[in-house]
Design a protein around this motif. Structure first.
Motif, PDB file in Angstrom:
ATOM      1  N   VAL A  67      53.148  -5.265   4.904  1.00 17.84           N
ATOM      2  CA  VAL A  67      52.354  -4.072   5.227  1.00 17.84           C
ATOM      3  C   VAL A  67      50.911  -4.532   5.412  1.00 17.84           C
ATOM      4  N   SER A  68      50.349  -4.270   6.595  1.00 25.03           N
ATOM      5  CA  SER A  68      48.994  -4.775   6.821  1.00 25.03           C
ATOM      6  C   SER A  68      47.982  -3.880   6.122  1.00 25.03           C
ATOM      7  N   GLY A  69      46.897  -4.485   5.706  1.00 24.42           N
ATOM      8  CA  GLY A  69      45.861  -3.743   4.983  1.00 24.42           C
ATOM      9  C   GLY A  69      44.640  -4.615   4.790  1.00 24.42           C
ATOM     10  N   PRO A  70      43.638  -4.056   4.100  1.00 28.95           N
ATOM     11  CA  PRO A  70      42.365  -4.763   3.959  1.00 28.95           C
ATOM     12  C   PRO A  70      42.395  -5.926   2.960  1.00 28.95           C
ATOM     13  N   GLY A  71      43.509  -6.137   2.260  1.00 33.17           N
ATOM     14  CA  GLY A  71      43.557  -7.225   1.267  1.00 33.17           C
ATOM     15  C   GLY A  71      42.876  -6.834  -0.025  1.00 33.17           C
ATOM     16  N   SER A  72      43.050  -5.581  -0.423  1.00 34.66           N
ATOM     17  CA  SER A  72      42.395  -5.070  -1.629  1.00 34.66           C
ATOM     18  C   SER A  72      42.931  -5.712  -2.909  1.00 34.66           C
ATOM     19  N   ALA A  73      42.048  -5.882  -3.878  1.00 27.33           N
ATOM     20  CA  ALA A  73      42.456  -6.429  -5.176  1.00 27.33           C
ATOM     21  C   ALA A  73      42.178  -5.430  -6.301  1.00 27.33           C
ATOM     22  N   VAL A  74      42.129  -4.130  -5.966  1.00 28.64           N
ATOM     23  CA  VAL A  74      41.919  -3.108  -7.008  1.00 28.64           C
ATOM     24  C   VAL A  74      43.102  -3.118  -7.983  1.00 28.64           C
ATOM     25  N   GLY A  75      44.311  -3.105  -7.438  1.00 30.24           N
ATOM     26  CA  GLY A  75      45.527  -3.208  -8.246  1.00 30.24           C
ATOM     27  C   GLY A  75      46.150  -4.581  -8.028  1.00 30.24           C
ATOM     28  N   PRO A  76      47.177  -4.925  -8.808  1.00 28.01           N
ATOM     29  CA  PRO A  76      47.812  -6.243  -8.642  1.00 28.01           C
ATOM     30  C   PRO A  76      48.528  -6.352  -7.297  1.00 28.01           C
ATOM     31  N   PRO A  77      48.596  -7.577  -6.732  1.00 29.03           N
ATOM     32  CA  PRO A  77      49.385  -7.760  -5.513  1.00 29.03           C
ATOM     33  C   PRO A  77      50.845  -7.422  -5.807  1.00 29.03           C
ATOM     34  N   LEU A  78      51.535  -6.806  -4.845  1.00 30.69           N
ATOM     35  CA  LEU A  78      52.920  -6.382  -5.113  1.00 30.69           C
ATOM     36  C   LEU A  78      53.957  -7.393  -4.614  1.00 30.69           C
ATOM     37  N   LYS A  79      53.508  -8.599  -4.285  1.00 30.76           N
ATOM     38  CA  LYS A  79      54.474  -9.653  -3.940  1.00 30.76           C
ATOM     39  C   LYS A  79      55.305  -9.968  -5.195  1.00 30.76           C
ATOM     40  N   ASN A  80      56.502 -10.433  -4.983  1.00 26.43           N
ATOM     41  CA  ASN A  80      57.379 -10.793  -6.114  1.00 26.43           C
ATOM     42  C   ASN A  80      57.704  -9.624  -7.024  1.00 26.43           C
ATOM     43  N   MET A  81      57.585  -8.392  -6.521  1.00 25.07           N
ATOM     44  CA  MET A  81      57.814  -7.235  -7.401  1.00 25.07           C
ATOM     45  C   MET A  81      59.233  -7.258  -7.981  1.00 25.07           C
ATOM     46  N   ALA A  82      60.192  -7.809  -7.203  1.00 28.01           N
ATOM     47  CA  ALA A  82      61.577  -7.847  -7.699  1.00 28.01           C
ATOM     48  C   ALA A  82      61.743  -8.831  -8.855  1.00 28.01           C
ATOM     49  N   LEU A  83      60.763  -9.712  -9.032  1.00 28.98           N
ATOM     50  CA  LEU A  83      60.907 -10.755 -10.051  1.00 28.98           C
ATOM     51  C   LEU A  83      60.117 -10.454 -11.325  1.00 28.98           C
ATOM     52  N   ARG A  84      59.321  -9.371 -11.309  1.00 29.01           N
ATOM     53  CA  ARG A  84      58.483  -9.080 -12.479  1.00 29.01           C
ATOM     54  C   ARG A  84      59.339  -8.605 -13.646  1.00 29.01           C
ATOM     55  N   ALA A  85      58.972  -8.976 -14.841  1.00 31.52           N
ATOM     56  CA  ALA A  85      59.684  -8.494 -16.021  1.00 31.52           C
ATOM     57  C   ALA A  85      59.225  -7.078 -16.378  1.00 31.52           C
ATOM     58  N   TYR A  86      57.942  -6.790 -16.127  1.00 32.79           N
ATOM     59  CA  TYR A  86      57.402  -5.479 -16.520  1.00 32.79           C
ATOM     60  C   TYR A  86      56.645  -4.825 -15.371  1.00 32.79           C
ATOM     61  N   ILE A  87      56.648  -3.520 -15.361  1.00 34.92           N
ATOM     62  CA  ILE A  87      55.854  -2.739 -14.418  1.00 34.92           C
ATOM     63  C   ILE A  87      54.599  -2.286 -15.164  1.00 34.92           C
ATOM     64  N   GLY A  88      53.450  -2.555 -14.571  1.00 35.97           N
ATOM     65  CA  GLY A  88      52.185  -2.154 -15.206  1.00 35.97           C
ATOM     66  C   GLY A  88      52.011  -2.807 -16.575  1.00 35.97           C
ATOM     67  N   GLY A  89      52.766  -3.859 -16.817  1.00 43.86           N
ATOM     68  CA  GLY A  89      52.663  -4.578 -18.085  1.00 43.86           C
ATOM     69  C   GLY A  89      53.306  -3.871 -19.262  1.00 43.86           C
ATOM     70  N   VAL A  90      53.962  -2.722 -19.027  1.00 43.11           N
ATOM     71  CA  VAL A  90      54.498  -1.957 -20.162  1.00 43.11           C
ATOM     72  C   VAL A  90      55.958  -1.529 -20.026  1.00 43.11           C
ATOM     73  N   LEU A  91      56.401  -1.322 -18.781  1.00 43.99           N
ATOM     74  CA  LEU A  91      57.722  -0.718 -18.588  1.00 43.99           C
ATOM     75  C   LEU A  91      58.688  -1.764 -18.025  1.00 43.99           C
ATOM     76  N   PRO A  92      59.845  -2.012 -18.693  1.00 45.15           N
ATOM     77  CA  PRO A  92      60.788  -2.996 -18.148  1.00 45.15           C
ATOM     78  C   PRO A  92      61.105  -2.705 -16.683  1.00 45.15           C
ATOM     79  N   ASN A  93      61.075  -3.746 -15.873  1.00 44.54           N
ATOM     80  CA  ASN A  93      61.212  -3.570 -14.429  1.00 44.54           C
ATOM     81  C   ASN A  93      62.670  -3.411 -14.013  1.00 44.54           C
ATOM     82  N   THR A  94      63.159  -2.167 -14.060  1.00 43.35           N
ATOM     83  CA  THR A  94      64.477  -1.838 -13.509  1.00 43.35           C
ATOM     84  C   THR A  94      64.241  -0.938 -12.296  1.00 43.35           C
ATOM     85  N   PRO A  95      65.219  -0.836 -11.402  1.00 40.43           N
ATOM     86  CA  PRO A  95      65.039   0.033 -10.235  1.00 40.43           C
ATOM     87  C   PRO A  95      64.672   1.466 -10.637  1.00 40.43           C
TER      88      PRO A  95
END
Ligand code: HEC
Length: 135
Positions: A67-95
């Motif tokens: 998805v093209s965009g300005p390359g913002s770093a306000v929030g974390p990059p969403l690459k590798n989202m399928a591989l993260r253990a946690y969402i927002g650092g608090v919630l186990p990453n399940t679908p």
């Protein structure tokens, strides 16, 4: 001297043991992250999710592969989202939890800076399905 020889033997045995351990932890070893896949979200359409990420302007805060965009770093990059253990650092990453986060981040973590984007359940499912293609 006998002690030195014995400790050399012990070290040699430990070394052999480590080799077996490392062999067991080869590339086939399961990841610590609970890997979800888009298929876990019945009826969701990752392609539609990718377009919705553009429509909702998520890239104002995140960089999102595909998805093209300005390359913002306000929030974390969403690459590798399928591989993260946690969402927002608090919630186990399940679908299901990814959908829950997208629908109302502050309900998960009251201190989060991510706003409620006001999306429908179906949109959240599609977006989650796309994010789960990112490995
Ligand atoms: C105003 C900025 C902003 C916008 C717009 C925004 N987010 Fe976020 N988002 C954040 C921040 C900040 C975090 C980190 C939150 C935290 O860790 O508590 C975050 C976290 C996330 C996470 C968890 C990432 C991780 O590494 O755990 C996902 C997934 C996510 N956002 C998806 C989206 C999607 C999809 C959209 C568009 C529908 C969106 N965000 C719009 C700011 C934003």
């Amino acid at each position: 001297m006998r002690d030195a020889a014995a400790s050399r033997r012990v070290r040699a045995l430990l070394g052999i043991g480590m080799c077996f351990l490392l062999a067991a932890c080869g590339p086939e070893a399961p990841s610590l992250a609970p890997l979800g896949s888009p298929a876990d979200l019945a009826g969701a359409d990752p392609g539609r999710g990718r377009r919705l990420i553009g429509d909702y302007g998520c890239v104002a805060c995140h960089t999102v592969p595909g998805v093209s965009g300005p390359g913002s770093a306000v929030g974390p990059p969403l690459k590798n989202m399928a591989l993260r253990a946690y969402i927002g650092g608090v919630l186990p990453n399940t679908p299901a939890n990814l959908v829950r986060w997208l629908l109302d981040p502050a309900a998960v973590d009251p201190l989060t800076a991510m706003p409620d984007m006001g999306m429908s359940d179906e949109e959240a499912k599609n977006i989650a399905a796309y994010l789960l293609t990112l490995r």
